[in-house]
Design a protein around this motif. Sequence first.
Motif, PDB file in Angstrom:
ATOM      1  N   PRO A 344      52.675  24.344  73.783  1.00 29.28           N
ATOM      2  CA  PRO A 344      51.212  23.841  73.779  1.00 29.28           C
ATOM      3  C   PRO A 344      50.859  22.910  72.909  1.00 29.28           C
ATOM      4  O   PRO A 344      50.030  21.974  73.160  1.00 29.28           O
ATOM      5  CB  PRO A 344      50.331  24.963  73.401  1.00 29.28           C
ATOM      6  CG  PRO A 344      51.261  26.270  73.896  1.00 29.28           C
ATOM      7  CD  PRO A 344      52.736  25.746  73.548  1.00 29.28           C
ATOM      8  N   GLU A 345      51.439  22.862  71.530  1.00 26.02           N
ATOM      9  CA  GLU A 345      51.247  21.846  70.635  1.00 26.02           C
ATOM     10  C   GLU A 345      51.776  20.480  71.137  1.00 26.02           C
ATOM     11  O   GLU A 345      50.946  19.446  70.935  1.00 26.02           O
ATOM     12  CB  GLU A 345      52.054  22.180  69.344  1.00 26.02           C
ATOM     13  CG  GLU A 345      51.554  23.475  68.614  1.00 26.02           C
ATOM     14  CD  GLU A 345      51.893  24.833  69.147  1.00 26.02           C
ATOM     15  OE1 GLU A 345      52.057  25.638  68.278  1.00 26.02           O
ATOM     16  OE2 GLU A 345      52.834  24.796  70.000  1.00 26.02           O
ATOM     17  N   ARG A 346      52.861  20.251  71.723  1.00 26.36           N
ATOM     18  CA  ARG A 346      53.452  19.085  72.144  1.00 26.36           C
ATOM     19  C   ARG A 346      52.348  18.522  73.341  1.00 26.36           C
ATOM     20  O   ARG A 346      52.014  17.465  73.514  1.00 26.36           O
ATOM     21  CB  ARG A 346      54.670  19.323  72.738  1.00 26.36           C
ATOM     22  CG  ARG A 346      55.348  18.086  73.609  1.00 26.36           C
ATOM     23  CD  ARG A 346      57.058  18.278  73.960  1.00 26.36           C
ATOM     24  NE  ARG A 346      57.428  17.047  74.389  1.00 26.36           N
ATOM     25  CZ  ARG A 346      57.633  16.146  73.855  1.00 26.36           C
ATOM     26  NH1 ARG A 346      58.007  16.289  72.522  1.00 26.36           N
ATOM     27  NH2 ARG A 346      58.344  15.151  74.508  1.00 26.36           N
ATOM     28  N   LYS A 347      51.922  19.618  74.220  1.00 27.34           N
ATOM     29  CA  LYS A 347      51.219  19.055  75.501  1.00 27.34           C
ATOM     30  C   LYS A 347      49.848  18.514  74.696  1.00 27.34           C
ATOM     31  O   LYS A 347      49.476  17.667  75.458  1.00 27.34           O
ATOM     32  CB  LYS A 347      50.894  20.323  76.535  1.00 27.34           C
ATOM     33  CG  LYS A 347      50.216  20.169  77.471  1.00 27.34           C
ATOM     34  CD  LYS A 347      49.861  21.328  78.569  1.00 27.34           C
ATOM     35  CE  LYS A 347      49.238  20.829  79.731  1.00 27.34           C
ATOM     36  NZ  LYS A 347      49.064  22.076  80.449  1.00 27.34           N
ATOM     37  N   ARG A 348      49.340  19.047  73.886  1.00 25.18           N
ATOM     38  CA  ARG A 348      47.953  18.783  73.464  1.00 25.18           C
ATOM     39  C   ARG A 348      48.023  17.313  72.759  1.00 25.18           C
ATOM     40  O   ARG A 348      47.038  16.575  73.030  1.00 25.18           O
ATOM     41  CB  ARG A 348      47.463  19.730  72.331  1.00 25.18           C
ATOM     42  CG  ARG A 348      46.139  19.269  71.837  1.00 25.18           C
ATOM     43  CD  ARG A 348      45.818  20.189  70.771  1.00 25.18           C
ATOM     44  NE  ARG A 348      44.466  19.836  70.179  1.00 25.18           N
ATOM     45  CZ  ARG A 348      44.167  19.767  68.619  1.00 25.18           C
ATOM     46  NH1 ARG A 348      44.943  19.978  67.978  1.00 25.18           N
ATOM     47  NH2 ARG A 348      42.838  19.276  68.351  1.00 25.18           N
ATOM     48  N   GLN A 349      49.074  17.013  72.281  1.00 28.21           N
ATOM     49  CA  GLN A 349      49.340  15.597  71.770  1.00 28.21           C
ATOM     50  C   GLN A 349      49.379  14.780  72.755  1.00 28.21           C
ATOM     51  O   GLN A 349      48.631  13.557  72.809  1.00 28.21           O
ATOM     52  CB  GLN A 349      50.359  15.522  70.404  1.00 28.21           C
ATOM     53  CG  GLN A 349      50.080  16.301  69.257  1.00 28.21           C
ATOM     54  CD  GLN A 349      51.074  15.678  68.164  1.00 28.21           C
ATOM     55  OE1 GLN A 349      51.392  14.694  68.242  1.00 28.21           O
ATOM     56  NE2 GLN A 349      51.327  16.691  67.049  1.00 28.21           N
ATOM     57  N   ILE A 350      50.271  14.950  73.687  1.00 28.69           N
ATOM     58  CA  ILE A 350      50.615  14.113  74.695  1.00 28.69           C
ATOM     59  C   ILE A 350      49.333  13.763  75.551  1.00 28.69           C
ATOM     60  O   ILE A 350      49.026  12.643  75.987  1.00 28.69           O
ATOM     61  CB  ILE A 350      51.826  14.531  75.556  1.00 28.69           C
ATOM     62  CG1 ILE A 350      53.248  14.431  74.965  1.00 28.69           C
ATOM     63  CG2 ILE A 350      51.959  13.799  76.993  1.00 28.69           C
ATOM     64  CD1 ILE A 350      54.229  15.303  75.531  1.00 28.69           C
ATOM     65  N   GLU A 351      48.580  14.986  75.819  1.00 29.15           N
ATOM     66  CA  GLU A 351      47.339  14.706  76.437  1.00 29.15           C
ATOM     67  C   GLU A 351      46.448  13.837  75.861  1.00 29.15           C
ATOM     68  O   GLU A 351      45.584  12.903  76.621  1.00 29.15           O
ATOM     69  CB  GLU A 351      46.700  15.885  77.236  1.00 29.15           C
ATOM     70  CG  GLU A 351      47.508  16.726  77.944  1.00 29.15           C
ATOM     71  CD  GLU A 351      47.050  18.281  78.306  1.00 29.15           C
ATOM     72  OE1 GLU A 351      46.113  18.467  77.521  1.00 29.15           O
ATOM     73  OE2 GLU A 351      47.491  18.756  79.296  1.00 29.15           O
ATOM     74  N   ALA A 352      46.478  14.192  74.464  1.00 35.38           N
ATOM     75  CA  ALA A 352      45.512  13.210  73.795  1.00 35.38           C
ATOM     76  C   ALA A 352      45.695  11.776  73.647  1.00 35.38           C
ATOM     77  O   ALA A 352      44.873  10.887  73.764  1.00 35.38           O
ATOM     78  CB  ALA A 352      45.353  13.871  72.276  1.00 35.38           C
ATOM     79  N   PHE A 353      46.983  11.599  73.470  1.00 36.12           N
ATOM     80  CA  PHE A 353      47.546  10.203  73.479  1.00 36.12           C
ATOM     81  C   PHE A 353      47.430   9.381  74.767  1.00 36.12           C
ATOM     82  O   PHE A 353      47.132   8.075  74.644  1.00 36.12           O
ATOM     83  CB  PHE A 353      49.165   9.946  73.129  1.00 36.12           C
ATOM     84  CG  PHE A 353      49.410  10.790  71.592  1.00 36.12           C
ATOM     85  CD1 PHE A 353      48.600  10.858  70.779  1.00 36.12           C
ATOM     86  CD2 PHE A 353      50.824  11.038  71.382  1.00 36.12           C
ATOM     87  CE1 PHE A 353      48.891  11.418  69.558  1.00 36.12           C
ATOM     88  CE2 PHE A 353      51.077  11.842  70.248  1.00 36.12           C
ATOM     89  CZ  PHE A 353      50.349  11.764  69.391  1.00 36.12           C
ATOM     90  N   ALA A 354      47.056   9.849  75.878  1.00 35.14           N
ATOM     91  CA  ALA A 354      46.884   9.193  76.924  1.00 35.14           C
ATOM     92  C   ALA A 354      45.503   8.640  77.025  1.00 35.14           C
ATOM     93  O   ALA A 354      45.301   7.727  77.835  1.00 35.14           O
ATOM     94  CB  ALA A 354      47.084  10.305  78.094  1.00 35.14           C
ATOM     95  N   ARG A 355      44.629   9.179  76.083  1.00 36.13           N
ATOM     96  CA  ARG A 355      43.410   8.619  76.107  1.00 36.13           C
ATOM     97  C   ARG A 355      43.181   7.256  75.502  1.00 36.13           C
ATOM     98  O   ARG A 355      42.170   6.711  75.286  1.00 36.13           O
ATOM     99  CB  ARG A 355      42.272   9.671  75.431  1.00 36.13           C
ATOM    100  CG  ARG A 355      42.105  10.764  76.221  1.00 36.13           C
ATOM    101  CD  ARG A 355      40.886  11.580  75.972  1.00 36.13           C
ATOM    102  NE  ARG A 355      40.455  11.611  74.569  1.00 36.13           N
ATOM    103  CZ  ARG A 355      40.896  12.511  73.664  1.00 36.13           C
ATOM    104  NH1 ARG A 355      41.571  13.596  74.065  1.00 36.13           N
ATOM    105  NH2 ARG A 355      40.454  12.410  72.306  1.00 36.13           N
TER     106      ARG A 355
END
Length: 387
Positions: A344-355
């Motif tokens: 989940p920690e990895r997924k959260r960062q990747i989703e945020a970086f997409a913004r």
Amino acid sequence: MKVFLVATEESGDRLGASLMQALREKLGDSVEFRGVGGYEMAAQGLPSLFRIDDLAIVGLAGITQALPKILARIRQTARAALDEKPDVMVIIDSPDFTHRVARRVRKKNRAIPIVNYVSPSVWAWRPGRARAMSHYIDHVLALLPFEPDVHQKLGGPACTYVGHPLIEQIGELRPGPEEAGRRTSGTPLLLVLPGSRKNEIRRLIEPFGRTIERIAKTVWPIDIVIPTTPHLQDLVLRETARWPLRPKIVVKREDRRAAFRAARAALAKSGTVTLELGLSGVPMITAYKVAPWEAAIARRLIRVPSVILTNLVLGENVVPEFIQTDCTPDRLCAALAPLLADSPERKRQIEAFARLDGIMEIGRAQPAMRAAEIVEEVATKSRQRVP
């Protein structure tokens, strides 16, 4: 049009060179350059007043020792600008130097318009600088999208977001299909970025090495890559010689970019590199250590919830940061290990970086050309005011 530029660090030299190139594309041979810059600005045709190498000073102690030389260079640069009587002066980053030049020039000749390329961090500390700048700066060219609003709220000069230079390097930073596959399969590649200054490397290399030792016991096999610069390569080699897992050290730009495109995660010193990693889509943790007395001063001055550029641009603390006493191998390892797995920690960062694409206007912003347009506009308005 005569443009007087002042840049005293490598990063400012790169910005200045891109601005010069954009101005020449717009104005052709009718633009003339004078001032202070480094090798890249010299390649674009700037006859620098002096070499900027002797102003490459790190830390408050270094500044104190070199103060007489710095003050002499400030006076020399201001005199040259006043003698040249340019249509516009552009000061680039390095506010401790360039803003002192700007204030001297404005005091002696109010007719010379002054543009500040790269806003000082008024959003982080000493916010009163914004209002003070309005007395000697006509326009600020901002690299970060939130800075125009900050200057408006603080009573600063006119400010326009022109875009960060990293925007122009997106194609080099982001992986193609094969490299994207490497990020999620096979042996994970971990980027280790201990800094671009000797003092930073010496303070961080030991906790970073012990963190790698702990990571290697839980994530194996693993590849470690340390991108650095040629003049720091020997230092990094010496400081990592005792690591149980020997890193690959790269110094060429193309090798650095390839490592960013293939990396699964990063352990990085806080700074501009965090925005580079965010735009690359590389999950990360960050750390920083300074001398205790410097940390005490910083704690009293810094007014932002994070020192991580990526967090500030996103408006939320997505990237974990470990400063001073929090920068321990145990804490670094506990935060880094999940980023190397499907967590989940990895997924959260990747989703945020997409913004970041929308926030930073990637695909629309052309930083150097936007900057050139505003510089030309400021100079033209100033000439029209002259009777």
